[in-house]
Write a protein that holds these residues in place. Structure first.
Motif, PDB file in Angstrom:
ATOM      1  N   ASN A 217      -1.816   8.546  12.181  1.00 12.57           N
ATOM      2  CA  ASN A 217      -1.959   9.810  11.454  1.00 12.57           C
ATOM      3  C   ASN A 217      -0.643  10.301  10.850  1.00 12.57           C
ATOM      4  N   HIS A 218       0.477   9.964  11.499  1.00 11.52           N
ATOM      5  CA  HIS A 218       1.775  10.471  11.037  1.00 11.52           C
ATOM      6  C   HIS A 218       2.507   9.466  10.140  1.00 11.52           C
TER       7      HIS A 218
ATOM      8  N   GLU B 142      10.441  -1.333   8.327  1.00 10.38           N
ATOM      9  CA  GLU B 142      10.549   0.115   8.129  1.00 10.38           C
ATOM     10  C   GLU B 142       9.204   0.780   7.860  1.00 10.38           C
ATOM     11  N   SER B 143       8.175  -0.011   7.566  1.00 12.22           N
ATOM     12  CA  SER B 143       6.932   0.544   7.027  1.00 12.22           C
ATOM     13  C   SER B 143       5.863   0.821   8.078  1.00 12.22           C
ATOM     14  N   ASP B 144       5.182   1.949   7.916  1.00 12.08           N
ATOM     15  CA  ASP B 144       4.032   2.286   8.753  1.00 12.08           C
ATOM     16  C   ASP B 144       2.771   1.600   8.222  1.00 12.08           C
ATOM     17  N   ILE B 145       2.705   1.487   6.887  1.00 12.42           N
ATOM     18  CA  ILE B 145       1.533   0.907   6.216  1.00 12.42           C
ATOM     19  C   ILE B 145       2.009  -0.130   5.217  1.00 12.42           C
ATOM     20  N   ILE B 146       1.346  -1.275   5.201  1.00 15.17           N
ATOM     21  CA  ILE B 146       1.658  -2.339   4.247  1.00 15.17           C
ATOM     22  C   ILE B 146       0.377  -2.700   3.499  1.00 15.17           C
TER      23      ILE B 146
ATOM     24  N   THR C 209      -3.609   9.802  -2.829  1.00 14.93           N
ATOM     25  CA  THR C 209      -4.791  10.667  -2.832  1.00 14.93           C
ATOM     26  C   THR C 209      -5.293  10.906  -1.410  1.00 14.93           C
ATOM     27  N   VAL C 210      -5.326   9.860  -0.588  1.00 10.50           N
ATOM     28  CA  VAL C 210      -5.850  10.023   0.777  1.00 10.50           C
ATOM     29  C   VAL C 210      -4.767  10.416   1.777  1.00 10.50           C
ATOM     30  N   LEU C 211      -3.514  10.045   1.482  1.00  9.41           N
ATOM     31  CA  LEU C 211      -2.392  10.380   2.373  1.00  9.41           C
ATOM     32  C   LEU C 211      -1.267  11.040   1.571  1.00  9.41           C
ATOM     33  N   PRO C 212      -1.476  12.285   1.143  1.00  7.63           N
ATOM     34  CA  PRO C 212      -0.486  12.962   0.291  1.00  7.63           C
ATOM     35  C   PRO C 212       0.836  13.248   0.986  1.00  7.63           C
ATOM     36  N   HIS C 213       0.900  13.053   2.324  1.00  4.75           N
ATOM     37  CA  HIS C 213       2.130  13.331   3.059  1.00  4.75           C
ATOM     38  C   HIS C 213       3.086  12.137   3.078  1.00  4.75           C
TER      39      HIS C 213
END
Length: 337
Positions: free
Chosen positions: A128-129, A205-209, A151-155
Motif C-alpha cells: 500500500n505504501h 530501489e523499486s517497490d513496483i516493477i 491513475t491508480v497510485l497517485p502517491h
C-alpha cells in the motif's frame, strides 16, 4: 439496412480516458471470474514465415451481451512500400441480434487496456505504501503503463525508466510530463522521472516493477529483487518470451490474467517447462483476487507477480466503451451495410 460506427485511432484517442478504461478492464476481470465470459481459440496464420502473418483473438462477454474479435496483421515488407507493418481492427457485435455495432482501430485501444492491466496488477498486489516504480522498456507501451499507474497510485514519488539504450530512455523520459498532460490530462509535477542504465540498482530501489519488452532472455535477476517487490510482467505474450529469472517465480505469489493463455505463452511458460514452478504456484486469476475469492499479499515481505498476456475480452469491452462515447461526443463515421 444496418448502420455501424467506424472509429479511427485519432477518434478513439480523443474520447477514451484512462480511468474509464481501468474501470472497464477491472469489470472484465470480474466477469471472467464469475463465469460470464468465453474466450474462443486464437487463430494464427503465417502467410510467409517471419515475413507476414495474422492473429485473430475473439470472445464473448455475456454480461454485456456483446462479442467480437481483434484481427492484427504484420507484413514486414510494408517498410519498403512506406506502409505500416502492423495494423489491427476490433469488431464488436450484439449478442442479442448478431448485428455488428462498430469497428475501431486496435492500436490505441490495445495500448490503453494493456496499461490498465499492468496497473491493476500493482493496485491489488503491491504494498500500500509503494512509492518507487521502475518501467523496464521505453517503447510505445511504456507511457500507457505510467499513465495507468499514476491513475491508480497517485502517491507515486519516483518513476525510473530503463532500456537497452540509455539515449532511448533519456529521450523518452524527457517527454513524459508533457505527454502525460497533453495525451492523458494527468499532472505529474510532483513525480521525479529518471532515465537509468543501472538496472540492478534501479530494481533494488523499486517497490513496483513493470516489464514491457519483447525479450526472450531474462533481464531481471533473482538476487536483485528485494522483499516486498511487486512485478507486473507485460511483455511475454508469445512462446519463448521471458523477462524475469525463472527462480523469482519459485518464492513469489503468482497471479495471471487468463490462466490457460499464460500457461501457453505467458511469463510463467518457461519456468513451468523448467520444472521450477508447477500450476499449484498460481494462486489464481486477478479477477478472483478482485472479488476476494482468493487471498493475495498477506505481508510486506512477500514478492508478488502478475502475469498478463492480454485478452481479446479487454479489447472488445474497451472498444464498446469507445463506441458508446463516440455517440455522446459526435466522433467517428457512420456507415450503412
Amino acid at each position: 439496412m444496418v448502420e455501424i460506427k467506424v472509429l479511427s485511432k485519432e477518434a478513439v484517442s480523443k474520447i477514451l480516458k484512462m480511468d474509464q478504461v481501468i474501470h472497464v478492464v477491472e469489470s472484465v476481470y470480474k466477469a471472467k471470474s464469475e463465469g460470464l465470459t468465453d474466450v474462443w481459440p486464437t487463430v494464427f496464420y503465417d502467410f510467409e514465415t517471419n515475413k507476414a502473418d495474422l492473429d485473430i483473438k475473439s470472445g464473448y462477454l455475456k454480461n454485456k451481451q456483446i462479442f467480437g474479435h481483434k484481427t492484427v496483421t504484420w507484413f514486414g515488407a510494408n517498410v519498403e512500400k512506406n506502409l505500416p507493418t502492423l495494423f489491427g481492427l476490433i469488431a464488436v457485435y450484439s449478442a442479442e441480434t448478431g448485428i455488428p455495432i462498430g469497428i475501431t482501430d486496435a492500436f490505441y485501444i490495445t495500448s490503453m487496456r494493456t496499461g490498465a492491466a499492468g496497473a491493476l496488477g500493482a493496485l491489488y498486489l503491491a504494498r500500500n505504501h509503494s512509492e518507487n516504480l521502475l518501467i523496464v522498456g521505453a517503447g510505445n507501451q511504456s507511457i500507457f503503463q505510467i499513465a495507468a499507474m499514476l491513475t491508480v497510485l497517485p502517491h507515486l514519488k519516483k518513476i525510473q525508466v530503463t532500456a537497452l539504450d540509455i539515449a532511448e530512455s533519456e529521450k523518452f523520459v524527457s517527454s513524459i510530463q508533457k505527454r502525460l498532460q497533453y495525451e492523458f490530462d494527468i499532472c505529474s509535477k510532483d513525480v521525479i522521472f529518471k532515465a537509468t542504465d543501472q538496472l540492478e540498482s534501479a530494481v533494488k530501489e523499486s517497490d513496483i516493477i513493470i516489464t514491457v519488452t519483447p525479450s526472450r532472455t531474462p533481464i531481471i535477476k533473482k538476487e536483485w529483487i528485494q522483499k516486498g517487490t511487486h512485478i507486473s510482467c507485460i511483455g511475454a505474450d508469445m512462446k519463448g518470451k521471458q523477462e524475469i529469472d525463472s527462480d523469482i517465480m519459485a518464492s513469489a505469489i503468482i497471479f495471471v490474467d487468463d490462466k490457460m493463455h499464460c500457461l501457453e505463452v505467458g511469463e510463467i511458460e518457461i519456468p513451468l517447462k523448467q520444472g521450477i514452478i508447477t500450476e499449484s504456484n498460481i494462486v489464481g486469476e486477478l479477477g478472483d483476487l478482485i472479488l476476494n475469492k482468493v487471498i493475495g499479499r498477506t505481508s510486506d515481505d512477500q514478492i508478488t507477480i502478475f502475469d498478463a498476456t492480454g485478452m481479446a475480452l479487454l479489447d472488445i469491452a474497451t472498444a464498446e466503451l469507445a463506441l458508446q462515447l463516440s455517440e455522446v461526443n459526435h466522433v467517428g463515421l457512420k456507415s450503412k451495410l
